[in-house]
Design a protein around this motif. Structure first.
Motif, PDB file in Angstrom:
ATOM      1  N   ALA A 106      -2.803  15.447  11.475  1.00 52.68           N
ATOM      2  CA  ALA A 106      -3.094  14.498   9.525  1.00 52.68           C
ATOM      3  C   ALA A 106      -4.402  13.115  10.229  1.00 52.68           C
ATOM      4  O   ALA A 106      -4.231  13.445   9.645  1.00 52.68           O
ATOM      5  N   ARG A 107      -2.939  12.637  10.792  1.00 54.14           N
ATOM      6  CA  ARG A 107      -3.205  10.956  11.223  1.00 54.14           C
ATOM      7  C   ARG A 107      -4.758  10.672  11.492  1.00 54.14           C
ATOM      8  O   ARG A 107      -5.267  10.195  11.097  1.00 54.14           O
ATOM      9  N   ILE A 156       5.456  13.665   4.623  1.00 51.39           N
ATOM     10  CA  ILE A 156       3.888  12.934   5.375  1.00 51.39           C
ATOM     11  C   ILE A 156       3.248  12.560   4.334  1.00 51.39           C
ATOM     12  O   ILE A 156       2.232  11.738   4.169  1.00 51.39           O
ATOM     13  N   GLU A 157       3.689  13.323   2.391  1.00 55.42           N
ATOM     14  CA  GLU A 157       2.947  12.720   1.254  1.00 55.42           C
ATOM     15  C   GLU A 157       3.337  10.914   1.459  1.00 55.42           C
ATOM     16  O   GLU A 157       2.587  10.401   0.726  1.00 55.42           O
ATOM     17  N   GLN A 158       4.143  11.111   1.740  1.00 57.77           N
ATOM     18  CA  GLN A 158       4.405   9.459   1.191  1.00 57.77           C
ATOM     19  C   GLN A 158       3.616   8.679   2.352  1.00 57.77           C
ATOM     20  O   GLN A 158       3.087   7.656   1.812  1.00 57.77           O
ATOM     21  N   GLU A 159       4.057   8.893   3.353  1.00 55.34           N
ATOM     22  CA  GLU A 159       2.442   8.187   4.918  1.00 55.34           C
ATOM     23  C   GLU A 159       1.294   8.187   4.381  1.00 55.34           C
ATOM     24  O   GLU A 159       1.027   6.871   4.265  1.00 55.34           O
ATOM     25  N   PHE A 160       0.642   9.405   3.623  1.00 52.84           N
ATOM     26  CA  PHE A 160      -0.633   9.029   3.548  1.00 52.84           C
ATOM     27  C   PHE A 160      -0.735   8.245   2.305  1.00 52.84           C
ATOM     28  O   PHE A 160      -2.129   7.658   2.317  1.00 52.84           O
ATOM     29  N   ALA A 161       0.251   8.094   1.812  1.00 46.64           N
ATOM     30  CA  ALA A 161      -0.178   7.750  -0.015  1.00 46.64           C
ATOM     31  C   ALA A 161      -0.150   5.772   0.371  1.00 46.64           C
ATOM     32  O   ALA A 161      -0.865   5.456  -0.124  1.00 46.64           O
ATOM     33  N   GLY A 162       0.424   5.397   1.382  1.00 46.81           N
ATOM     34  CA  GLY A 162       0.206   4.185   2.122  1.00 46.81           C
ATOM     35  C   GLY A 162      -0.374   3.957   2.898  1.00 46.81           C
ATOM     36  O   GLY A 162      -1.281   3.057   2.184  1.00 46.81           O
ATOM     37  N   GLY A 205       1.649  23.589   9.327  1.00 47.28           N
ATOM     38  CA  GLY A 205       2.170  22.699   9.957  1.00 47.28           C
ATOM     39  C   GLY A 205       2.404  21.319   9.695  1.00 47.28           C
ATOM     40  O   GLY A 205       3.260  20.947  10.283  1.00 47.28           O
ATOM     41  N   ALA A 206       1.679  20.839   8.900  1.00 50.83           N
ATOM     42  CA  ALA A 206       1.295  19.491   8.629  1.00 50.83           C
ATOM     43  C   ALA A 206       2.701  18.310   8.450  1.00 50.83           C
ATOM     44  O   ALA A 206       2.893  17.088   8.998  1.00 50.83           O
ATOM     45  N   GLY A 207       4.032  19.164   8.651  1.00 50.87           N
ATOM     46  CA  GLY A 207       4.725  18.017   8.596  1.00 50.87           C
ATOM     47  C   GLY A 207       5.945  17.822  10.287  1.00 50.87           C
ATOM     48  O   GLY A 207       6.567  17.402   9.935  1.00 50.87           O
TER      49      GLY A 207
END
Length: 655
Positions: free
Chosen positions: A294-295, A318-324, A284-286
């Motif tokens: 996750a953060r 969440i993928e885009q956020e973590f990439a940055g 449920g990471a989204g």
């Protein structure tokens, strides 16, 4: 030292300052009119004095720093260079038999220090807008509430701001009254704010108390509001510590600031040791809770973070956020359904996580009550069982289940399904004993332990031991996976919660709909809830249900009124309308069931609930029920849920 145009300009300025100081000393010595004889001496001596000072300026490293950041260490270097020059210049002139008045030798270094130091400080003041007092004032005057470190940093940073000018500080510490913080007077205590507001006609106040108790911050807000001030605040303590923002990034007061509680004290060292070097799976990471989990886990440097989510767009976000935000962290973004055993097992076999945080759930109470009851049971109960059994099969160390206060004496399908999921975890805790080590293979001792580990099949962890010229791999067996459950109430701003709904209604001009004037709920911020989930996960030894201290319950209508006020409206402009309780909705949520015993923990905001537990036989019967091929109607689901969860009492009073 590398020369550039800035360095050359600064060096030229200092050489010119040395010339000006030397000639000014002669000029003042002879009452503003230098005789021709001494003018000739002044010019002849400059040929020796100026190169001497230039060499000293370079040797003392006066051009390593930037004038914009000139400070006390820079001034010390300037004084040291000039002091040496004040000794060396007379000695050189004496050897050259050039007679210079003694008063010139005394005044010249003083003038030179004033010119060099003053020009640097004036330049810094200009860059930081501290010279605005010399021109018509354009900045908005503001009060600062609080006189601790955050307030000091805020005043220093706002001195460079083109928007704000701090004109007074207020703090309840009597010892600070009459003192100054970076040139700004501490005018009095918080209760003096209305008087000074009227006297100085100030419109704004900034609360700079991020580390203070919530009660103190709320009191400051109420006093400032009653005085008619527009209230702003500095970022939260957690945001400042993380480095995401600076203290000068002030913002308007939010609902979290008024309903929040005192900061959570975490066992940072314990969490670092727990997560560091491990792979962690978050289901449920989204969602709002899963994403925040996750953060916060990412802060503790895990080896890998596996984000499991069914919603494609949520996972992409969440993928885009973590990439940055976490470019150096290994992140796996996996789409899938927690009810899909093949997919869950495939992920665990491929990435071999040590910990799983299970946050995937259907949680919207009215939506799950009608038309979707069986889907709520399948997702919340079967999904939990699938992930939990996969965790046991792959030898995970710990399974942390995110539950809810609605599982206490549940009055709706969502709460009953979450309570049933808790019972599944408790039953699995009793049926997952550790297996004894057994020999699985002999491997040649080539490349060390890491190379041999790579030859082992995925699945259970293996222990490697050196035996002669080879390395022996022995399976440790399936670990006794420990199950930890954590219950908490509503979180501010989470997906599907009442706060976003109220904001949308206010944006449309109202009305704001509340189901009942007396309905209450427990609230905490998403970061606080997640921090306590992590702390409980670390502390849990297996089988416990941790209950978070949710503080005092809040009336939803008071929440609506506060949000209307924060949005800049009154209740005359945005009406509140009562619509009646929805299906499955209770007036009051309970943090603990009446038949549960609670035990304190070392953490003040966590308690342990000892609830009724089930066994493996019960679990086998539940599996048969969940495996039925048809889709029962809602009434059937509710009736059968009441048999599995005896404390389930439907909101209309039926069992």
């Amino acid at each position: 030292m590398k020369f550039n145009w800035r360095t050359l300009l600064a060096f030229t300025h200092d050489v010119a300052a040395a010339i000006a100081a030397w000639l000014a000393a002669f000029w003042l010595r002879f009452n503003l009119e230098i005789p021709d004889y001494f003018l000739k001496i002044a010019l002849e001596s400059l040929v020796w004095v100026v190169p001497l000072h230039g060499a000293l300026f370079l040797s003392f490293g006066l051009y390593r720093g930037l004038w914009r950041f000139a400070s006390l260490p820079d001034l010390k270097r300037i004084v040291a260079a000039i002091a040496i020059g004040a000794i060396a210049a007379p000695a050189v002139l004496f050897m050259l038999q050039i007679v210079v008045p003694r008063s010139v030798l005394i005044m010249s270094p003083v003038f030179l220090a004033m010119i060099m130091g003053g020009s640097r400080l004036a330049y810094r003041a200009w860059k930081e807008h501290n010279l605005d007092s010399l021109i018509p004032e354009k900045r908005e005057p503001v009060f600062v509430l609080g006189a601790e470190e955050a307030a000091v940093n805020l005043i220093r940073e706002l001195a460079r701001s083109p928007q704000w000018k701090v004109v007074g500080v207020f703090d309840d510490d009597v010892a600070k009254r009459g003192r100054q913080l970076h040139g700004v007077n501490v005018l009095g205590c918080l209760d003096d704010l209305p008087h000074w507001k009227q006297k100085l006609a100030i419109r704004h106040a900034i609360i700079a108390m991020p580390g203070a108790a919530h009660g103190a911050r709320r009191r400051a807000v109420e006093i400032a509001r009653s005085a008619g001030l527009n209230v702003l605040t500095v970022p939260s303590f957690d945001d400042l510590i993380s480095g995401r923002v600076t203290v000068s990034q002030v913002r308007h007061i939010e609902l979290d600031d008024l309903l929040g509680r005192d900061p959570v004290v975490l066992d940072t060292a314990g969490l670092t040791g727990w997560f560091s070097g491990r792979a962690v799976l978050v289901t449920g990471a989204g969602g709002s809770i899963g994403a925040e989990l996750a953060r916060q886990i990412a802060r503790f440097a895990p080896r890998q973070l596996i984000l499991f989510e069914l919603n494609e767009f949520a996972l992409y976000s969440i993928e885009q956020e973590f990439a940055g935000r976490f470019p150096g962290l290994s992140v796996v973004c996996a789409i899938g359904d927690v009810k899909d055993a093949a997919r869950v097992n495939q992920l665990m076999a491929a990435y071999r996580p040590s910990l799983v945080f299970h946050a995937a759930a259907y949680k919207h109470v009215p939506l799950m009550e009608n038309e979707n009851a069986w889907q709520a049971v399948l997702n919340n109960v079967l999904g939990t069982q699938v992930v939990a059994q996969a965790a046991i099969a792959h030898g995970l160390e710990k399974f942390v289940f995110v539950s809810t206060d609605k599982a206490v004496n549940p009055a709706n399908v969502m709460g009953a399904s979450k309570r049933l999921a808790e019972m599944v975890c408790q039953a699995l805790q009793q049926t997952s004993p550790p297996a004894p080590p057994s020999l699985v293979s002999d491997l040649p001792f080539k490349g060390g332990e890491e190379a041999c580990t790579s030859l082992l099949p995925p699945g259970p962890r293996c222990r490697l031991t050196v035996e002669g010229s080879g390395m022996r791999a022995a399976e440790e067996g399936k670990r006794n996976t420990r199950f930890v459950m954590v219950r908490f109430g509503n979180v501010l701003g989470s997906t599907g919660s009442v706060i976003p709904k109220f904001r949308e209604q206010i944006a449309r001009g109202g009305p704001v709909t509340v189901t009942h004037p007396e309905i209450t709920r427990y609230f905490m911020s998403i970061p606080e809830a997640v921090q306590l989930v992590l702390q409980a996960g670390l502390m849990g030894q297996g089988g416990e249900i941790f209950v978070l201290d949710m503080g005092e319950p809040v009336r939803i209508v008071d929440l609506a009124r506060e949000l209307i006020r924060l949005s800049g409206f009154s209740e005359n402009e945005i009406r509140i309308v009562y619509t009646g309780l929805r299906p499955g909705e209770k007036l009051y949520e309970e943090p603990l069931a009446a038949d549960e015993n609670t035990l304190p923990t070392p953490h003040p905001k966590l308690r342990i609930a000892k609830a009724r537990q089930e066994n493996g036989e019960w679990l086998a019967r539940l599996e048969q029920w969940l495996a039925r091929g048809d889709v029962p109607v809602d009434e059937t689901v509710k009736a059968e849920l009441a048999q599995w969860v005896p404390e389930y009492r439907r909101a209309n009073g039926e069992s």
